[in-house]
Write an enzyme that holds these catalytic residues in place. Structure first.
Site, PDB file in Angstrom:
ATOM      1  CG  ASP A  44      -0.351  -0.079   2.319  1.00 26.96           C
ATOM      2  OD1 ASP A  44       0.855  -0.129   2.596  1.00 26.96           O
ATOM      3  OD2 ASP A  44      -1.257  -0.019   3.507  1.00 26.96           O
ATOM      4  CB  SER A  45       4.644   1.589  -0.339  1.00 26.47           C
ATOM      5  OG  SER A  45       4.762   0.533  -1.208  1.00 26.47           O
ATOM      6  CG  ASP A  83       0.574  -3.964   2.127  1.00 26.98           C
ATOM      7  OD1 ASP A  83       0.739  -5.119   2.974  1.00 26.98           O
ATOM      8  OD2 ASP A  83       1.373  -3.264   1.854  1.00 26.98           O
ATOM      9  CE  LYS A 111       3.190  -5.975   4.026  1.00 25.29           C
ATOM     10  NZ  LYS A 111       2.742  -4.724   4.598  1.00 25.29           N
ATOM     11  CD  GLU A 113       0.604  -1.453   7.820  1.00 27.06           C
ATOM     12  OE1 GLU A 113       0.328  -0.442   8.802  1.00 27.06           O
ATOM     13  OE2 GLU A 113       1.117  -1.061   6.537  1.00 27.06           O
ATOM     14  CD  GLU A 180       7.994  -0.123   7.465  1.00 30.49           C
ATOM     15  OE1 GLU A 180       6.768  -1.072   7.209  1.00 30.49           O
ATOM     16  OE2 GLU A 180       7.983   0.869   6.733  1.00 30.49           O
TER      17      GLU A 180
HETATM   18  O1  KIV Z   1       3.742  -1.234   1.505  1.00 32.05           O
HETATM   19  C1  KIV Z   1       4.618  -1.572   1.576  1.00 32.05           C
HETATM   20  O2  KIV Z   1       5.623  -1.093   0.522  1.00 32.05           O
HETATM   21  C2  KIV Z   1       5.253  -2.247   2.837  1.00 32.05           C
HETATM   22  C3  KIV Z   1       6.739  -2.476   2.891  1.00 32.05           C
HETATM   23  C4  KIV Z   1       7.234  -1.231   3.255  1.00 32.05           C
HETATM   24  C5  KIV Z   1       7.064  -3.623   3.531  1.00 32.05           C
HETATM   25  O3  KIV Z   1       4.524  -2.530   3.778  1.00 32.05           O
END
Ligand code: KIV
Length: 264
Positions: A44-45, A83, A111, A113, A180
């Site tokens: 989600d970056s 994510d 994934k 958080e 992280e």
């Molecule tokens: O969103 C993302 O790119 C991430 C990485 C920083 C692990 O969660």
């Protein structure tokens, strides 16, 4: 060779380090896959790298599904992680419905958080056939709770809390975990405590795997460049050579060195 969650578990069990990276489209995904990357994360970056926003909070499940579909078309071998965006897993029902969208788009693992508060959600996803990657430490979706993108696990109490939360995620059934933005010692402690593979970003070189946002590995980052970022493209002059160098240095434990790690 098709990479599965078992492949990464075997690497951990054999004490072999592995590299992973983010991608958001088919073209880069194909290059990274051909170069031999073990896993590709549709992070989600993309809120920052693709949309130009200042955080990940505005990313939607439909945007994640779109980019997951794009990446999946470029991948033949790598494990595909996607994510779950902000507030898409606030309860178990939402988590199942939204994880289904990412799996249908081509993800192999989702994934999330957070720690023990997600135990029921993780258990339910796994029971429904959806492998889970945990994510703890500096979790960007909690930027407003942290009061900024601040390194976590710097004092004893915070380090112990992070290790306990990581263990809770493993206990709930996660297949792997991203840690992280923590000091190198915290990265090592989490990696030693967990049976599942631990993938670090800004967590030192003692974790089982590493992940980089592709923009940080290719010198495309706008604005603030994190300490652990390294421009492998500038060192090689070619995207394929850059990612191969990243993979090789991770596997040898050369990257990240102390200059690219938080030591306290
Ligand atoms: O969103 C993302 O790119 C991430 C990485 C920083 C692990 O969660």
């Amino acid at each position: 060779m098709t990479v599965t969650v078992s492949t990464l578990q075997k690497l951990k069990d054999e004490h072999k380090k592995f590299a992973t990276i983010t991608a958001y489209d088919a073209s880069f995904a194909r290059i990274f896959d051909d170069a031999g990357i073990y896993a590709i994360l549709i992070g989600d970056s993309l809120g920052m790298t693709i949309k130009g926003e200042s955080s990940t909070l505005g990313v939607t499940i439909d945007e994640m599904a779109y980019h997951t579909r794009c990446v999946a078309r470029g991948v033949s071998n790598a494990l595909i992680l996607a994510d779950m965006p902000f507030m898409s897993y606030a309860n178990t029902e939402d988590a199942c419905r939204n994880a289904h969208k990412l799996m249908a788009a081509g993800a192999n693992v989702v994934k999330l958080e957070g720690g023990s508060f997600l135990s029921d959600t993780i258990r339910t996803l796994v029971q429904n056939g959806i492998p889970v990657c945990g994510h703890l430490g500096l979790t960007p979706q909690s930027v407003n709770v942290f009061g900024g993108f601040k390194i976590q696990g710097r004092d004893d109490e915070s380090r112990k809390r992070i290790v306990a939360e990581c263990l809770a995620v493993e206990e709930a059934g996660a297949s792997m975990l991203v840690i992280e933005g923590v000091p190198k010692d915290t990265g090592r402690e989490v990696t030693e405590a967990l049976r599942i593979p631990v993938i670090g970003i800004g967590a030192g070189n003692d974790t089982d795997g590493q992940i980089l946002v592709m923009h940080d590995a290719l010198g495309l980052t706008a604005g603030h460049t994190p300490k652990f970022a390294r421009n492998f493209l500038a060192e090689t002059g070619d995207v394929t050579l850059a990612v191969k160098k990243y993979i090789s240095e991770v596997e040898q434990g050369i990257y990240p060195d102390d200059a690219h790690s938080y030591l306290k």
